[in-house]
Design an enzyme around this catalytic site. Structure first.
Site, short mmCIF file in Angstrom:
data_model
loop_
_atom_site.label_atom_id
_atom_site.label_comp_id
_atom_site.label_asym_id
_atom_site.label_seq_id
_atom_site.Cartn_x
_atom_site.Cartn_y
_atom_site.Cartn_z
N GLY A 116 39.89 35.48 60.09
CA GLY A 116 40.75 36.19 59.68
C GLY A 116 40.41 37.30 58.74
CB ALA B 265 43.08 43.60 52.81
CE LYS C 238 47.91 35.65 43.82
NZ LYS C 238 47.01 35.26 44.85
CD GLU D 191 51.21 33.43 53.20
OE1 GLU D 191 50.06 32.49 53.81
OE2 GLU D 191 50.78 34.23 52.60
CG ASN E 270 51.78 34.94 44.86
OD1 ASN E 270 50.74 34.21 45.02
ND2 ASN E 270 51.77 36.12 44.93
#
Length: 323
Positions: A7, A10, A204, A285, A208
């Site tokens: 994968g 980026a 994090k 996601e 998110n």
């Protein structure tokens, strides 16, 4: 050290380019125009820290690569259960899988200790479908603090941040974590080995879980969400509820909500990965971000009414965008 990046989007291509620059034997797995561009011109990185090009091997067939010491997993978490045919050719007995995912990972309670040790989070590992493909014993956790975008096929725009924290589920400072950390640092990135990566996961996630779904619902950038009074208050409430769940599981984030918001505002008009996925017609996601924390709130008895509300609305958005 042989590393396969499964994968190589980026983030994956950026990590692969850094490892290649450090002298690692790097193999990038991608497809389409992005793969063609990397084969032709290498990975071209544009960064405020300096531009560079890495001409690593790129393919769409993992069988060409064979077993690696590390597999850096750059796939979205909702793709993990179906990645078996891709990852199996890359594995030997001791291959480590460095999973750079947002949200709650499938291995979260593996060797966790305490009353929830071994618990399966159904939102991210339904029926053990992910664990069947990615054995938790192979997992090295990775929390990404870098922001990148694919500016064009084969071209990675590094926006900010260079930190990739890694850690073992059982909290050991292992040889494999140390090896990966040293290689990534040699490539110019920060890669601390954290004794308890779960604290970083919640740090994090604090951003998110709030910014990602709200950005998709409002089609807004980080700065716009922070400057709008009503949206800012909703995000603050979501963060407070998330902190309550983290604390119930014994984790300490160590950063105030105001500091987290100030940091997000400094990022400026950056579009979250969820907003980018929505605009490109890709699956959202959100299970590992929102649904998983709502599930963890249930097992810990924490009330999270705002998270439940935003989850319900964003889940409908995800369903409608996939139709």
């Amino acid at each position: 050290m042989k590393v396969a990046v499964l994968g190589a989007g980026a983030i994956g291509a950026y990590v692969g380019a850094a490892l290649h620059r450090a002298g690692a034997d790097v193999h990038l797995v991608a497809r389409g125009p992005h793969l063609a561009a990397m084969r032709r011109d290498g990975v071209r990185v544009h960064s405020p820290r300096g531009d560079f090009t890495a001409r690593a091997h790129a393919t769409d067939d993992p069988a060409e690569i064979g077993p690696a010491d590390f597999v850096f997993l750059g796939l979205k978490a909702h793709s993990y259960a179906a990645c078996g045919p891709l990852i199996e050719p890359l594995l030997h007995d001791t291959t480590a899988v460095v999973a750079a995912q947002n949200g709650i990972p499938w291995w979260y309670f593996h060797r966790h200790g305490g009353p929830h040790d071994g618990h399966r989070v159904q939102s991210v590992d339904p029926g053990g479908a992910v664990s069947a493909v990615l054995a938790p014993e192979r997992a090295v956790g990775c929390v990404v603090y870098a922001a990148t975008e694919l500016e064009a096929p084969g071209v990675v725009r590094h926006l900010e941040g260079t930190r990739f924290s890694v850690g073992e589920p059982d909290r050991r400072v292992s040889d494999r974590c140390t090896r990966f950390s040293e290689a990534l640092q040699a490539g110019g990135l920060k890669c601390p080995v954290e004794p308890d990566l779960r604290n970083d996961i919640w740090l994090k996630l604090l951003g998110n879980i709030s910014f990602n779904p709200i950005s998709a619902l409002a089609r807004a950038t980080m700065r716009q969400m922070c400057l709008h009074g009503g949206t800012r208050r909703v995000i603050e409430t979501m963060m407070r509820e998330t902190l309550s769940v983290a604390e119930a599981l014994g984790c300490e984030v160590g950063v105030s909500i105001e500091r987290r918001l100030a940091g997000a505002e400094r990022v400026g008009d950056h579009r979250t990965s969820t907003l980018q996925d929505l605009e490109r017609g890709r699956p959202l996601e959100l299970d590992v971000l929102l649904a998983a924390v709502v599930e963890l709130a249930e097992i810990t008895g924490v009330e999270v009414p705002t998270l439940r509300t935003v989850h319900a609305i964003s889940d409908l958005l995800a369903i409608r965008s996939a139709a």
